[in-house]
Design an enzyme around this catalytic site. Structure first.
Site, mmCIF file in Angstrom:
data_model
loop_
_atom_site.group_PDB
_atom_site.id
_atom_site.type_symbol
_atom_site.label_atom_id
_atom_site.label_comp_id
_atom_site.label_asym_id
_atom_site.label_seq_id
_atom_site.Cartn_x
_atom_site.Cartn_y
_atom_site.Cartn_z
ATOM 1 N N PRO A 124 0.760 -1.298 0.110
ATOM 2 C CG PRO A 124 -0.391 -0.974 2.044
ATOM 3 C CD PRO A 124 0.882 -1.666 1.444
ATOM 4 C CD GLU A 125 2.499 3.465 -4.614
ATOM 5 O OE1 GLU A 125 2.580 4.566 -4.669
ATOM 6 O OE2 GLU A 125 2.368 2.165 -5.500
ATOM 7 C CG HIS B 5 0.981 -15.501 6.053
ATOM 8 N ND1 HIS B 5 2.206 -15.926 6.402
ATOM 9 C CD2 HIS B 5 0.451 -16.325 4.772
ATOM 10 C CE1 HIS B 5 2.497 -17.133 5.372
ATOM 11 N NE2 HIS B 5 1.753 -17.218 4.477
ATOM 12 N NE ARG C 254 7.109 -10.294 -0.767
ATOM 13 C CZ ARG C 254 7.601 -9.463 -2.054
ATOM 14 N NH1 ARG C 254 6.743 -8.809 -2.481
ATOM 15 N NH2 ARG C 254 8.845 -9.501 -2.214
ATOM 16 N NE ARG D 24 20.117 14.462 -3.330
ATOM 17 C CZ ARG D 24 19.169 13.418 -3.026
ATOM 18 N NH1 ARG D 24 17.996 14.024 -3.123
ATOM 19 N NH2 ARG D 24 19.212 12.372 -2.236
#
Length: 268
Positions: free
Chosen positions: A2-3, A91, A110, A149
DNA sequence: CGCTAGTCCTGTCTGC
DNA sequence: TGCAGACAGGACTAGC
């Protein structure tokens, strides 16, 4: 996984748990706990004061200034369930039992995610960059962080110490919207491009929230509903498909270990 | 200091 | 059908 838009959506759907009293917290995998400044068992009997978001983190505020910070990593999910036990759900590392017989389940196959029990959220967020949807994330700020940068602009957008909440999907989508190649050196962007990029980042993230996130495979909000932004993706996951703007095939290239999608005609 | 590459995990999909 | 290999929405950190 998720972002920012997905975590924001989970935060929104978890509002129905605010005010609920914690009956017990069950930690099934101790190694999922990254830090514990207080004994989580002491949360029992108190209630959930608020659920908020910072970057890709969820912040659950209990009574007595006790916080539970959650990061879902790549595969984490939060379920608000009324069933005593959800069959076939593996999980699940943490279960917060509420006194109204509901429970908050934290699942993460994960295990790239983790949780923090802290009295002060700042200890987890001390190095985090600005919220991209805040007014302080503006042309002046982006100008300042791209300056000199020598990294790809996409790498910079994914750096949570600079901007917090953008992940692989929304980085690619924002760069397509701004018509900037993900491989462009950050320091090479001109004022015009920086202005468009700031606007594109905010636009894409707001659209993602509007659509309740992107479900490519397993993302669900805490009510188990998928998002809808996958139907609006312009480049992410569209390798070799026609660009919606010019018709040429979308390219895929690995940048800093992350697959990146772009249109080499529309983006410069 | 800035940056790259390796690493932590499991599940799913593709190609042989 | 089985199996190897690639790949996945994230982010630390060792080492250059």
């Amino acid at each position: 996984m998720p972002e920012l838009p997905e975590v924001e959506t989970i935060k929104n759907t978890l509002q129905s748990a605010v005010g609920a009293v914690v009956q017990a917290i069950e930690i099934r995998r101790q190694d999922y706990v990254r830090r514990a400044d207080y004994d989580p068992a002491g949360l029992s009997g108190g209630n959930i004061a608020s659920v908020t978001r910072r970057g890709k983190y969820l912040v659950v505020h209990f009574h007595n200034d006790q916080y539970l910070i959650i990061h879902l990593g790549m595969s984490g999910r939060v379920f608000l369930s009324s069933e005593v036990d959800v069959p076939g759900l593996s999980h699940v590392h943490v279960v917060i039992h509420l006194s109204d017989h509901r429970q908050i389940l934290l699942q993460d196959p994960r295990r790239f995610g983790g949780i923090w029990f802290v009295r002060e959220p700042g200890v987890v967020f001390s190095h985090m960059g600005l919220e991209p949807l805040s007014s302080s994330f503006n042309v002046r700020y982006l100008t300042q962080i791209v300056q000199n940068r020598r990294v790809a602009i996409k790498t910079l957008l994914l750096n949570q110490n600079m901007i917090s909440g953008i992940g692989n999907i929304y980085a690619d989508e924002a760069l397509f919207s701004a018509r900037i190649l993900p491989t462009r050196m950050a320091g090479s962007l001109n004022n015009h491009e920086i202005r468009i990029l700031v606007r594109s980042i905010k636009k894409v993230l707001r659209a993602g929230i509007e659509q309740r996130g992107t479900t490519l495979r397993d993302y669900r909000d805490s009510d188990n509903r998928p998002g809808g932004f996958q139907n609006y993706l312009q480049v992410y996951g569209r390798h070799q498909q026609a660009c919606h703007r010019c018709g040429q095939p979308i390219q895929r290239q690995v940048i800093n270990q992350r697959s990146s999608h772009f249109c080499s005609v529309c983006q410069k």
